[in-house]
Design an enzyme around this catalytic site. Structure first.
Site: not given
Ligand code: GLN
Ligand code: MG
Ligand code: MG
Ligand code: MG
Length: 481
Positions: A370, A52, A138, A221, A372, A278, A350, A136, A229
């Protein structure tokens, strides 16, 4: 597995119930269970008229509500024992949703799995065979989740309740699994500081033994006690999306069985790192990685790969409505917590929205980008579909992202950012939805207008409810105004 093999396995393994899984437009998992004696070959041909759809948010209205669940036998898996304290052996199957009939043209346009499927069909037009995806994931695991008065307000009320980031005494620690790890000090601790190692390994065992999901690694993490993670080994598009739904659900189920609570909300704790998802991706033509070019000295990234990156970056704001779809998502996208705020790409960088990991290792197999920005509240089917369409749009329109930025973008001056043409991600769900409103053409061949309308309408409502709710922070800040 095909339908016959599923039916045989049900006999051989004495499966008691089959759980039919599907997700709503936000990626939330729904389930309807049927005893295995009620399943036969016909269930896989005509589907199950068990839904439904008017009772699922974002689906149908009451006057037009019947929908067909079509089980995908390929996704049949025997569930881990934590799914049934009654000691039955059950299995699950993901379903595709059909509206009215079961021919291909009747696939329901608001079925996320169907949208991902439709997006993957675009690959052929560009000469690709498949994509690989590696998220990845978290998340936090707490003993309980209590709503504390805002610690930010406490530090601003001159002596308040004692919490301050400087002193690293978090009231959240009371709710955590362990008080041993301080704010931002959770990266790769060993036991006994890390009290969740066993939990994660139990999850990973079930993932492998039951769902066939391989992981790269699991670890605690950066945030205070409780942030975990799990990195999944790459897989193809639909398979990976099913995997992510399976991982998130298994984590929550296993936490619950241990009287803990797992949360994928990005930012449960003020002043500490948030949870991301990520998402690594690569484009393939058979055995050949279309993102790889050994002659590119800088990143060994092909021009095709650069255009794909350009496409994602140019649509990053609109994509946020899908990659970061909650009001809480924007509490993560702030400087200082390893989360991206700037729209640019880098190599080992990063602080950029896109990173090219192991950029100089000369490895065709692992050449990838990647992204992010996403967090784990994203509907993974829509996320993959939207990222792919943004990337393909970059290839089609030759959107070159320029050279990768190697500086720490958090620290760049406004002037430098202008010079490098680095934009910023939206600062609120409303900002992301507004961007999607004005930049959705790249999605439209796959996401119908109807889907984007209903998705945005519901998400705007969510934003308005959030914006109009007085919070603990506001009360402690302004009550004596
Ligand atoms: N937790 C971090 C974020 O919010 C990432 C940290 C990591 O994996 N290097 O993006
Ligand atoms: Mg990672
Ligand atoms: Mg991480
Ligand atoms: Mg990463």
């Amino acid at each position: 597995m095909n339908a016959d093999q599923v039916l045989q396995t049900i006999q051989d393994e004495k499966i008691a119930f089959i759980d039919f899984w599907f997700v709503d437009i936000f990626g939330e998992l729904h389930n309807v269970g049927m005893p295995s004696y009620a399943i036969d070959k016909n269930s896989f041909v005509n589907g199950l008229e068990k839904l439904d759809a008017s009772s699922i948010v974002g689906f149908k209205s009451v006057n037009n509500s019947d929908m067909i669940l079509m089980p995908d036998p390929n996704s049949f898996k025997i569930l881990p024992s934590d799914y049934d304290p009654g000691h039955r052996t059950n299995a699950r199957i993901f379903c595709d949703l059909y509206d009215g009939s079961t021919d291909e043209s009747s696939r329901y346009n608001r079925d996320s799995r169907g949208i991902a499927h439709k997006a993957s069909k675009k690959l052929g037009e560009f000469g690709f065979t498949h994509t690989n995806w590696g998220p990845e994931i978290e998340f936090f695991v707490f003993d309980t989740i209590n709503v504390y008065p805002s610690p930010y307000a406490a530090t601003h009320s001159y002596g308040g309740s004692g919490y301050s980031i400087e002193s690293k005494e978090s009231p959240w620690a009371k709710g955590n699994v362990s008080t041993a790890i301080d704010i931002k000090e959770g990266y790769y601790p060993s036991q006994p500081k890390d009290t969740l190692e066993g939990f994660r390994k139990d999850v990973c065992d079930d993932l492998y033994n039951h769902f066939g999901i391989k992981i790269e690694a699991e670890h605690h993490e950066v945030a205070t006690s409780g942030q975990c993670e799990i990195n999944l080994v790459y897989d193809e598009m639909i398979q990976m999306a099913d995997n992510v739904i399976g991982v998130k659900n298994l984590v929550k189920v296993k936490a619950k069985r241990k009287n803990k609570v797992a949360t994928f909300m990005p930012k449960p704790i003020f002043g500490d790192n948030a949870s991301a998802m990520h998402t690594h991706q690569s484009l393939w033509n058979g055995d050949s990685n279309a993102m790889y070019d050994e002659n590119d000295e800088l990143a060994q990234m092909s021009q095709t790969g650069r255009y794909y990156i350009g496409g994602i970056l140019s649509h990053a704001s609109a994509l946020c409505a899908i990659s970061n779809p909650t009001t809480n998502s924007y509490k993560r996208l702030v400087p200082g917590f390893e989360a991206p705020v700037n729209v640019c790409w880098g190599l080992a960088n990063r602080s950029a929205a896109i990173r090219v990991p192991m950029y100089n290792r000369n490895q065709e197999k692992s050449k990838r980008l990647e992204y992010r920005v996403p967090d784990p509240t994203a509907n993974i089917y829509l996320l993959e579909a939207a990222l792919l369409l943004a990337g393909l749009d970059g290839i089609k329109n030759k959107i070159d992202p320029g050279d990768p930025i190697e500086e720490n973008v958090y620290k760049l001056s406004a002037e430098k950012k202008r010079e490098y043409k680095i934009g910023s991600l939206p600062v609120s769900l409303k900002g992301a939805l507004d961007s999607l409103g004005s930049d959705s053409k790249f999605l439209e061949e796959v996401f119908t207008k109807d889907f984007l309308n209903v998705y945005s309408e519901l998400k705007y409502k969510e934003y308005v409810a959030f914006a109009q709710t007085p919070t603990a922070w506001e009360v402690s800040m302004y009550a004596d105004a």
